[in-house]
Design an enzyme around this catalytic site. Sequence first.
Site, PDB file in Angstrom:
ATOM      1  N   ARG A 244       0.862  -1.166   0.000  1.00 50.25           N
ATOM      2  CA  ARG A 244       0.000   0.000   0.000  1.00 50.25           C
ATOM      3  C   ARG A 244       0.907   1.228   0.000  1.00 50.25           C
ATOM      4  NH1 ARG A 244      -3.407  -2.726  -1.462  1.00 50.25           N
ATOM      5  NH2 ARG A 244      -5.457  -3.204  -0.595  1.00 50.25           N
ATOM      6  N   GLU A 273      -3.981   7.113  -5.102  1.00 47.31           N
ATOM      7  CA  GLU A 273      -3.921   6.539  -6.454  1.00 47.31           C
ATOM      8  C   GLU A 273      -5.077   7.112  -7.274  1.00 47.31           C
ATOM      9  OE1 GLU A 273      -3.982   2.231  -6.139  1.00 47.31           O
ATOM     10  OE2 GLU A 273      -2.166   2.258  -4.913  1.00 47.31           O
ATOM     11  N   HIS A 292      -1.484   0.153  -9.955  1.00 49.33           N
ATOM     12  CA  HIS A 292      -2.013  -0.895  -9.082  1.00 49.33           C
ATOM     13  C   HIS A 292      -2.361  -2.142  -9.888  1.00 49.33           C
ATOM     14  CE1 HIS A 292      -3.922  -1.384  -4.846  1.00 49.33           C
ATOM     15  NE2 HIS A 292      -3.604  -2.554  -5.329  1.00 49.33           N
TER      16      HIS A 292
END
Lengths: 328, 327
Positions: A244, A273, A292
């Site tokens: 993360r 993000e 991601h």
Amino acid sequence: MGEGELPGLLVNEIGGKHGILHGHVAFLKKHFYLITMKEFLEDRKRMSKKVQAIYLWWHKPVIDQELLQSLPNLKVIANSGVGMDHLDLKLVASFGVKMANAPRAVSSSTADTGMALLLASARRLVEGYHIAMSSGVEYCEADILGVEVTGATLGIIGMGSIGYKIALRAKAFEMNILYHNRTRRKEQEEQAVGATYCEKIDGLLQRADFVMVVVSLTPQTHKLIGKREMELMKPTATLINISRGAVVDQEALVTALQTGVIRAAALDVTYPEPLPRDHTLLKLKNVIITPHLGIKTDKATYMITEEAVENILAALNGLPIPSEVLPS
Amino acid sequence: MEGQDLPYVLIDHIGGKHGVYEDHVEFLEKHFHLITMTEYLENKKFLSKKIRAIYMWYHRPVINEELLQSLPNLKIVASSGVGIDHLDLKLISSYGVKVSNTPFVVSTDTADLGMALMLASSRRLVEGHQIAVSPDTEYFPADWLGAEVSGATLGIVGMGTIGYKVAERAKAFEMKILYHNRNRRNKEEESAVGAIYCKKIDDLLQQSDFVLLSVNLTPQTRKLIGKRELELMKPTATLINTSRGLVVDQDALVEALQNKVIKAAALDVTYPEPLPRDHPLLKLKNVIITPHIGSATKKTRRLMMENMMESIQAGLAGLPIPNEVLL
């Protein structure tokens, strides 16, 4: 099969930005009556009693007190993926609602993402791509040389199922593997991948050529890798983050990369993000950022939905939930 | 006086795009008196008799009849890398000159790059990076997906040292491994990586999700992968090439990629290198090209240089030459 026969499953939306993948809808409809948030909000009175389960896709819909209060028959929330840091586990449990994640489906594809980033960064693949594909980029071969992966030292921070799968892959590259984890793995597990336990993270950071961060985000792992940790790393080392964004102190990372404290970084996750478009990380040559990718394959996403359905059906039938997550 | 007693070795040039690296020159000059092509051409009369070895870096200087004729005391040509397709071995041998390459030192780096290309292509890493840093990006779409590497089928065409190292790595990704090679490997080697031999390349092509080429370029492997082979591949398959551009029929490849006969390609090698800037391969979204960086790590390039130095020293001393290339 009328809507009265199948249990109601609340999802954020179908398709679009953060919606359930179109390819999964048919499978879900075999077991559930699908209700989107839009449909729910338009007809709350009727829909609220139907919802027995929620399937979170990319952390949506947001689970708050208001939503939990308005779903009297909600029994279970299934999360796509393994990270649960976006959920207030205690709050959900207080409503008698069970929670499950999808750990089995994610580990191989996330481990692959970690290795893809490690290799791309070490071998300067993105830079090489631009040189090969763009018009007239002047370069000196000596200036684009990468660093070796085979035989290098990999330090894995967080040796859960994803971390362990990374170790299995790295071993085939003859890498020397160090790991740091809350708890030590069994001797056979260590031997199978030739991994050496580092009780103190410092020892790992000082020796690793590649530092791979694979932890869950918890209050303890927030900014786990900061200025101090990066200064312990070798100046020739690469930081890879597939956990993360908040596990790494991003501002400290910018400084470390700009001043040569570490060689490079490869980040599949950032905070937020996506990053704001004027963020310094986007401009640095020695950084690869990916959107991601973690589990973003046809196969993994489908397996996640299958795992979620398995968990939901178990909960609705009063059976033990295979991947139940309890509030710690 | 310095350098006068050291053997004279011809190199192409120092620095620039593909010249001998400055930090390598420093080391080499402890053992050799290096002469660049420019220096040689300016003083041919004196230097032509002095030069006893050629240090070929990135296929330069070009060895032709004219050069061989003008260097009467040339004993050895040391070539960087493992490929020798750029050398006319018969011609060089006819002048009594020996040749060496650097076969083993490049193997792991090249295998690593093959894996890097396979992962980058399959997971759309380059495209993803562009999305992540693009000024226009507002969010990361949920329905943007790549294809899984773990558990997929990898077909290795050419199971030499490099091909085998690829197999070792791929096994850890739980890939199913098929291979095609001039000769079959022995049972222990096959079972160590779980590789299945495909006597006919067709069988490999039809079953593979990834086809990785790691053959030498020879008259037999030239255009080994052409229209027919590409059509045998799955439409969901990816071609990866870390051998030589000429092993693939490039025009057929362009067509196959444009018409979705195969899904994608990842190429560390092309013909020529680099491609002309208007080449269709550079415009295709489903192509990754890298500038022949198979062995491009600091450490490996340093080892290559040291190996070449050893080969030259042995050649000049009349001793058995490490990494000698025999006809």
